[in-house]
Design an enzyme around this catalytic site. Structure first.
Site, PDB file in Angstrom:
ATOM      1  N   HIS A  58      48.567  32.175  39.581  1.00 19.52           N
ATOM      2  CA  HIS A  58      47.533  33.214  39.575  1.00 19.52           C
ATOM      3  C   HIS A  58      46.283  32.643  40.236  1.00 19.52           C
ATOM      4  O   HIS A  58      45.619  31.768  39.676  1.00 19.52           O
ATOM      5  CB  HIS A  58      47.223  33.669  38.156  1.00 19.52           C
ATOM      6  CG  HIS A  58      46.093  34.654  38.094  1.00 19.52           C
ATOM      7  ND1 HIS A  58      46.129  35.855  38.769  1.00 19.52           N
ATOM      8  CD2 HIS A  58      44.882  34.611  37.485  1.00 19.52           C
ATOM      9  CE1 HIS A  58      44.998  36.509  38.555  1.00 19.52           C
ATOM     10  NE2 HIS A  58      44.222  35.767  37.786  1.00 19.52           N
ATOM     11  N   ASP A  60      42.739  33.414  41.543  1.00 13.23           N
ATOM     12  CA  ASP A  60      41.587  34.313  41.584  1.00 13.23           C
ATOM     13  C   ASP A  60      40.876  34.214  42.929  1.00 13.23           C
ATOM     14  O   ASP A  60      40.557  33.118  43.396  1.00 13.23           O
ATOM     15  CB  ASP A  60      40.592  33.955  40.484  1.00 13.23           C
ATOM     16  CG  ASP A  60      41.111  34.278  39.095  1.00 13.23           C
ATOM     17  OD1 ASP A  60      41.457  35.450  38.871  1.00 13.23           O
ATOM     18  OD2 ASP A  60      41.184  33.368  38.247  1.00 13.23           O
ATOM     19  N   ASP A 182      46.106  39.864  35.149  1.00 15.31           N
ATOM     20  CA  ASP A 182      44.855  39.350  34.586  1.00 15.31           C
ATOM     21  C   ASP A 182      43.768  40.390  34.331  1.00 15.31           C
ATOM     22  O   ASP A 182      42.880  40.134  33.533  1.00 15.31           O
ATOM     23  CB  ASP A 182      44.299  38.248  35.500  1.00 15.31           C
ATOM     24  CG  ASP A 182      43.251  37.397  34.804  1.00 15.31           C
ATOM     25  OD1 ASP A 182      43.277  37.308  33.561  1.00 15.31           O
ATOM     26  OD2 ASP A 182      42.398  36.815  35.491  1.00 15.31           O
ATOM     27  N   HIS A 432      39.219  41.250  40.396  1.00 16.32           N
ATOM     28  CA  HIS A 432      38.892  41.491  38.989  1.00 16.32           C
ATOM     29  C   HIS A 432      37.882  40.507  38.414  1.00 16.32           C
ATOM     30  O   HIS A 432      37.526  40.610  37.234  1.00 16.32           O
ATOM     31  CB  HIS A 432      40.173  41.515  38.139  1.00 16.32           C
ATOM     32  CG  HIS A 432      40.974  40.251  38.191  1.00 16.32           C
ATOM     33  ND1 HIS A 432      41.993  40.061  39.099  1.00 16.32           N
ATOM     34  CD2 HIS A 432      40.915  39.120  37.466  1.00 16.32           C
ATOM     35  CE1 HIS A 432      42.520  38.865  38.919  1.00 16.32           C
ATOM     36  NE2 HIS A 432      41.888  38.271  37.926  1.00 16.32           N
TER      37      HIS A 432
END
Length: 982
Positions: A58, A60, A182, A432
Site C-alpha cells: 500500500h 500512499d 485504506d 485519501h
C-alpha cells in the site's frame, strides 16, 4: 444562524486506439485487443478451504512524506519508504518463481518507475502482466478519498491512470477489481462509479467496528452494493468484499524488513525449528476467518504500507508457508493455500453462485472504537479543500478551451502550454491523505504547490485559446486572490476589460467583485450596453485577511452574463477618484430583499431571524446565536468534542449594512476571529453567507472546531439529507444506521457526515438547502437544525499515524490560518427544490473564470463566444470535454437529476451530438465506459444475485438515431468523438 466552535483537549494488448479506421453510419471503429481470461489463476480445490494469499503493497501518494520523497526513498528519518525499490525488488522476485503473484495499485508511482526502465525491462514487465503474475488493481492515478472528493475529479483521476495502463499493457493491464483498502469510510457514489467503469467487484479494509461485528456474526462481510436509486439495476450494482485484517497480514505472519515476526525456520538440524508452530497457528487463523465468511474461499492480504522493498523476505517465507501448510493435506487437513490476486479470488466467489445480502446506503461515518469517529477529516484543512475544488474548476476550463481553441491553444501566441501538469496535480490531490486533510503539513504544502504549478501551465493554454477565439493577442492577467479583494491590475488601472468564461453548458448570471480605488466606474457589456455597477467599501474582515497584499479600499460590484461554454467581455472605465463611498450604515438592520427573497434580522442582536421565498410565500424562522467544542483528542482524522453543547462565541453581532441596486449585504462581526457577510444579489434566488474564520485562538490551551448552525422551524423528525460525492442524495437519521442497531457513544461526532456539495432539511412544506463551496462535515443534531463545520485547529495528535497536531499556520498567518468560504441557502417547496439546488451546486463547482486585459480593446476583438450551438437542457450537464488525441475529444454528458427529484427535470433527455458544438464538426463517435478504457458494448461484468427479490434484468434503451443520445436520470454517458474545426 448560529456560529459556534467545539473546544477539545487531550485526555491522555492494444491501446484504446486513436486512429480512425472507418466511419460506418457515422460510428468510429477502433481496434481493441481480445478480453483476457482468468487463465492465470492457480487451481483451487472444491472440497477444501482455499486460502488466497495476496502479496501487495500500500503506497500512499503522499502522507507523512511527499510524493517525490516516497518514490525516491528520501527523508527516511520520517518514514522508511521508497517505492522505486519496491517495484525493482518485486519484479526481480516474480521472475524467480512463476507461481508467485503480486498486485499493484497506484499508477502515479508505477508511471514514474516505468518511464525510468530500459526497453528490455519494460518487455519483461509486460510479460509478467500478460501472464497474470503482476496484476493491476484499482488502477487510478491514486487510491482516492471517498468522503471529501467530488465525483468529477474522481472520474478524471481514474481515467488518467487507467488510460496509461490500457495504452501500455492492453486488456491484460485493465483492472477488474476496485481496491480501496485504506480510505476512512466508503461512499455509495464511488461504488456506482466503479460499477459503471466495468469493475467486477470492490474490496476495502475499513468499516465501522459495530458494523463489522454484526456482519461477522451474519456472514455478511461480502455483499452486493446497490449504489444508485435511479440507475436501473444492475448498472450500479457492485459486489463488495470487506477484507479480514484491514489490509494487513494475519497477526504473526508479516515478513517485511519493517516487521518483527520471526521467519519460518525449517531446518530441523538447527535451533528454533518452528514449522509445526507456524503451520498450526496459520490453520487456527484460517479456520477462524472461514467461520465468518460465506464460502470455502478466504483472502489474506500479505503486505502493508510500503512493504516489499526487499521482496525476497516476503516471498521466501510465503513459498515455505504454502509448501508446509499444503503438505498437511496428506494428513487429512483440508486447507489449500495458494498465491492469488483479488480478481482470482473474486472469480471463485462468483463461481460459488450464491445469493448475497443487499446494501443500499453507504459506509459513513466510520469509527474504529466507541469514542473514535473519523468524522473530523470531513473538514480538516479547509483551505486546501477549497483550493482543490477551485483547481478542478480551472482544469475543466483549461481542458474545454484546449478543445475549442484548437491546436493553437497548446502552442500559440503565449508559448507552449499543457493541461497534463494540472491533470496530474489534480489526480494526486484526490488521494485519501491529500484533499482529506490527513497528511503532514509539509505534504499539504506540496499538494498546494503542485496545483499552483499546474495552473501556471494551464494559464498558457487558456491565454492561447482566448487569443485565438477573440482575435486579440493582448496580455491576459489572472487574479487568483479576488476572494480577498486583491488584483493589482484592477486596483491601479483606469480602463480595463474583464473576460468571463463560463464552463457550464447553459448561460449563467454571476456576480463580479473587483478591488478598485476609484469611487465611480462605468461598465459596458459585449454589445456596448451599460451595466448597472456600484462601488462599496472593502469590508473590515477583508482588510485584515489580506494583510499587505492589496491596497484597494473599494470593490466594484456588478453582475455579468456569460453564454454556455463560452465567454463574454465587459469593459470597465474609471469615472471618479476620491474618498471611499459612504454606503455603509452602522446600525442594526431589519430587512434586505430582492424580488425573490426577503431576509430579516433581529434588531437587538444583529442576527439573521428569518428567510422568506417571495415567489412561493414560504418562510422559515431561525433562532440565532454563536457557537466553540473534544479525551481521545480530536485530530486530523477524528472529531471528539468534550461536550455535546457547543460554546456560543457571541450572542450578538456588530453589524454594518450595504444596500444598493446591485447587492444588499449585512456584515456581521462576532469576534476578532469570526465574521460573516449575509449577501443578496439583485437577481439571485439564493442567499449567500460568506464566512471568515481564524486565526482560531488557542490561548486557553484548547483546540477548537468552529461550526455554523441554522436552527429553523422546519419539522425534520431527526432526518436530514447529504450528497454523495456531489451526485446522488442520501437520507440520514440521527443515531441510526440502516443495516445494524447502532449503540451511539458520541452524540455529536457519531452523527456527522460528509457534505460534498449540498445538504438539506425538509418537511412536507419547506426545504432548506445549503450548497457548500468545498467538502465539509456536518449533521442535524437537533430537529429543524443543520450544522456545518467550517474550520479546525487542534493541539494534539489523534494517534492515527500522522504524528502531528492539525495546527495550521503559514508565513502570512504565523498566528494561525484564516479561512474564507461561501454557503448558498435556498428555500423551496420539496417537490421543486432540486430544480434550484442542482444547477446552483454546479455553478459553485464550475465557476466562471475571469481574465483581465489592460487598456482599450482592439476594435476587431470578438467580445462574445459560445462553443455550443444552443444551451443544453437544465437536466443535462456537460461533465467532460477534453482533448484525447490530435483528432479526437472525450465527451461526457450526464443527467444531473435523480429519478424522484423533479417532476420537470427527472425525465429522459435526448441530445444530438452533431448539433452540439459551434466550432467543432463531429465526424464520428463511439461510446465508452465511464473511465474511457473500454468500449461500452464490450463491457461485460459478473452478474450477482441479491438475497432479496429476483435478479433484476438490465433494461436496454435504444437511442433515437446514430447521432442522438438519450440520458436518463443520473446516467453519465462517455463518448470518443472524431472532430474537426469548423
Amino acid at each position: 444562524m448560529i456560529f459556534g466552535s467545539f473546544s477539545n483537549m487531550a485526555a491522555g494488448s492494444q491501446p484504446l486506439a486513436v486512429a480512425l479506421l472507418s466511419i460506418l453510419t457515422g460510428v468510429l471503429s477502433f481496434p481493441l485487443g481480445q478480453e483476457t481470461k482468468h487463465t492465470s489463476c492457480h487451481a483451487t480445490k472444491p472440497n477444501m478451504l482455499n486460502v488466497h494469499l495476496v502479496p501487495h503493497t500500500h503506497d500512499d501518494v503522499g502522507w507523512l512524506k511527499t510524493v517525490d520523497q516516497y518514490y525516491y526513498g528520501d527523508r527516511n528519518d520520517i518514514q522508511h519508504a521508497g517505492v522505486q525499490y519496491i517495484l525493482d525488488s518485486v519484479v526481480d522476485q516474480l521472475l524467480k518463481n512463476p507461481d508467485r503473484r503480486f498486485i499493484y495499485v497506484e499508477t502515479a508511482f508505477f508511471y514514474r518507475w516505468w518511464k525510468q526502465q530500459s526497453s528490455s525491462m519494460q518487455q519483461t514487465v509486460k510479460q509478467l502482466v500478460n501472464e497474470g503474475r503482476l496484476e493491476f488493481v484499482n488502477g487510478g492515478w491514486c487510491m482516492s478519498d471517498e468522503a471529501t472528493t467530488h465525483y468529477s475529479a474522481v472520474i478524471d483521476q481514474m481515467t488518467m491512470g487507467l488510460r496509461f495502463l490500457n495504452e501500455t499493457f492492453g486488456p491484460c493491464g485493465r483492472p477488474r477489481v476496485a481496491w480501496h483498502i485504506d480510505p476512512f469510510g466508503h461512499a455509495r457514489e464511488h461504488a456506482s462509479m466503479f460499477a459503471q467503469m466495468g469493475y467486477d467487484g470492490f474490496f476495502f479494509g475499513r468499516l465501522d467496528y459495530q458494523d463489522r461485528a454484526r456482519r461477522m456474526i451474519d456472514k455478511e462481510q461480502e455483499l452486493l452494493w446497490r449504489a444508485s436509486d435511479s440507475l436501473t439495476p444492475p448498472m450500479a450494482d457492485l459486489f463488495t468484499g470487506i477484507l479480514p485484517n484491514g489490509y494487513n497480514p494475519p497477526q504473526g505472519f508479516c515478513w517485511d524488513q519493517s516487521c518483527d515476526d520471526p521467519p519460518i525456520r525449517d531446518d530441523p538440524d538447527l535451533e528454533d525449528y518452528n514449522v509445526d508452530d507456524v503451520v498450526n497457528r496459520f490453520l487456527t487463523i484460517a479456520s477462524a476467518q472461514a467461520a465468518v465468511y460465506k464460502t470455502n474461499h478466504i483472502i489474506m492480504t500479505m503486505g502493508s504500507d510500503f512493504q516489499y522493498e526487499n521482496a525476497n523476505l516476503w516471498y521466501k517465507n510465503l513459498d515455505k508457508l504454502i509448501h508446509y501448510v499444503n503438505a498437511q493435506q496428506a494428513n487429512g487437513i483440508k486447507v489449500n493455500v495458494l498465491y492469488s490476486t483479488p480478481s482470482c479470488y473474486l472469480q471463485e466467489l462468483h463461481r460459488a453462485n450464491l445469493t448475497w445480502s443487499l446494501k443500499t446506503d453507504d459506509f459513513f461515518p466510520y469509527a474504529d472504537d466507541a469514542h473514535d469517529f473519523w468524522t473530523g477529516y470531513f473538514t480538516s484543512r479547509p483551505a486546501l479543500k477549497r483550493y482543490e475544488r477551485i483547481s478542478n474548476s480551472n482544469l475543466q476550463t483549461c481542458n474545454q478551451l484546449e478543445v475549442l481553441g484548437g491546436p493553437v491553444s497548446r502552442n500559440g501566441h503565449f508559448g507552449e502550454g499543457d493541461s497534463q501538469t494540472m491533470m496530474k496535480a489534480m489526480a494526486v490531490a484526490q488521494h485519501h491523505d491529500a484533499v482529506s486533510g490527513t497528511e503532514k503539513q509539509h505534504v499539504a504544502n506540496d499538494y498546494a504547490r503542485r496545483l499552483a504549478n499546474g495552473w501556471q501551465h494551464c494559464q498558457v493554454v487558456v491565454s492561447n485559446s482566448l487569443a485565438a477565439l477573440s482575435g486579440s493577442s493582448a496580455q491576459r492577467i489572472y487574479c487568483d486572490n479576488l476572494n480577498i479583494s486583491v488584483c493589482p491590475l484592477t486596483e491601479s488601472s483606469k480602463k480595463f476589460s474583464v473576460n468571463v468564461y463560463n464552463p457550464l453548458a447553459r448561460p449563467v448570471t454571476w456576480p463580479v467583485r473587483l478591488p478598485v480605488n476609484g469611487t465611480a466606474y462605468t461598465v459596458s457589456d459585449a454589445k456596448g450596453k451599460a451595466v448597472d455597477c456600484q462601488v462599496v467599501p472593502v469590508s473590515r474582515a477583508t482588510q485584515e485577511v489580506r494583510r499587505n497584499w492589496g491596497f484597494a479600499v473599494n470593490e466594484l460590484v456588478f453582475q455579468v452574463q456569460a453564454p454556455p461554454l463560452g465567454y463574454s467581455t465587459y469593459s470597465v472605465s474609471l469615472v471618479k477618484d476620491g474618498p471611499p463611498p459612504t454606503s455603509t450604515k452602522h446600525r442594526a438592520p431589519t430587512v434586505i430583499q430582492n424580488k425573490f427573497l426577503q431576509v430579516t434580522f433581529n434588531p437587538d442582536t444583529g442576527l439573521l431571524s428569518s428567510l422568506s421565498n417571495l415567489e412561493t410565500k414560504q418562510e422559515y424562522n431561525a433562532s440565532d446565536g454563536n457557537n466553540s467544542q473534544s479525551d481521545q483528542p480530536s485530530g486530523a482524522y477524528i472529531f471528539r468534542p468534550n461536550s455535546s453543547t457547543p460554546f456560543i462565541i457571541s450572542q450578538t453581532a456588530k453589524t454594518e449594512t450595504v444596500q444598493n441596486s446591485v447587492v444588499q449585504e449585512v456584515r456581521q462581526w462576532f469576534a476578532p476571529w469570526v465574521s460573516q457577510v449575509v449577501r443578496l444579489y439583485a437577481d439571485s434566488r439564493a442567499l449567500e453567507l460568506e464566512w471568515t474564520v481564524g486565526p482560531l485562538p488557542i490561548d486557553d490551551s484548547l483546540g477548537k472546531e468552529v461550526i455554523t448552525r441554522l436552527d429553523t422551524s422546519i419539522k425534520t423528525s431527526e432526518i436530514f439529507y447529504t450528497d454523495s460525492n456531489g451526485r446522488e442524495v442520501l437520507q440520514r437519521k440521527k443515531d441510526f444506521r440502516p443495516t445494524w442497531h447502532l449503540k451511539q457513544s458520541e452524540p455529536i461526532a457519531g452523527n456527522y457526515y460528509p457534505i460534498n456539495s449540498r445538504a438539506f432539511i425538509k418537511d412536507d412544506v419547506d426545504q432548506l438547502t445549503v450548497v457548500t463551496d468545498r467538502s465539509q462535515g456536518g449533521g442535524s443534531i437537533h430537529n429543524g437544525s443543520l450544522e456545518i463545520m467550517l474550520h479546525r485547529r487542534l493541539l494534539y495528535d489523534d494517534v492515527r499515524g500522522v504524528g502531528e497536531p492539525l495546527n495550521e499556520t503559514s508565513n502570512i498567518f504565523p498566528e494561525g490560518l484564516v479561512v474564507r468560504g461561501r454557503l448558498l441557502l435556498s428555500l423551496d417547496p420539496p417537490p421543486t427544490a432540486a430544480d434550484t439546488h442542482r444547477p446552483l451546486a454546479q455553478e459553485m463547482v464550475l465557476q466562471p473564470l475571469l481574465t483581465f486585459t489592460d487598456g482599450n480593446l482592439n476594435p476587431h476583438t470578438q467580445l462574445e463566444f459560445s462553443g455550443l450551438q444552443a444551451a443544453l437542457p437544465p437536466a443535462v450537464h456537460l461533465l467532460t470535454l477534453t482533448q484525447w488525441d490530435k483528432d479526437s475529444v472525450l465527451l461526457r454528458l450526464e443527467h444531473q437529476f435523480q429519478s424522484w427529484e423533479s417532476k420537470v427535470n427527472s425525465q429522459p433527455v435526448t441530445i444530438n451530438l452533431q448539433k452540439l458544438f459551434s466550432t467543432l464538426e463531429v465526424l464520428g463517435m463511439s461510446e465508452l465506459n465511464l473511465s474511457a478504457n473500454q468500449w461500452k458494448d464490450e463491457m461485460i461484468r459478473f452478474d450477482w444475485k441479491p438475497q432479496t427479490g429476483k435478479k433484476p434484468l438490465l433494461k436496454t434503451f435504444e437511442d433515437p438515431s446514430v447521432w442522438e443520445v438519450t440520458l436518463r436520470p443520473m446516467e453519465i454517458r462517455t463518448f470518443l468523438l472524431r472532430v474537426s474545426l469548423r
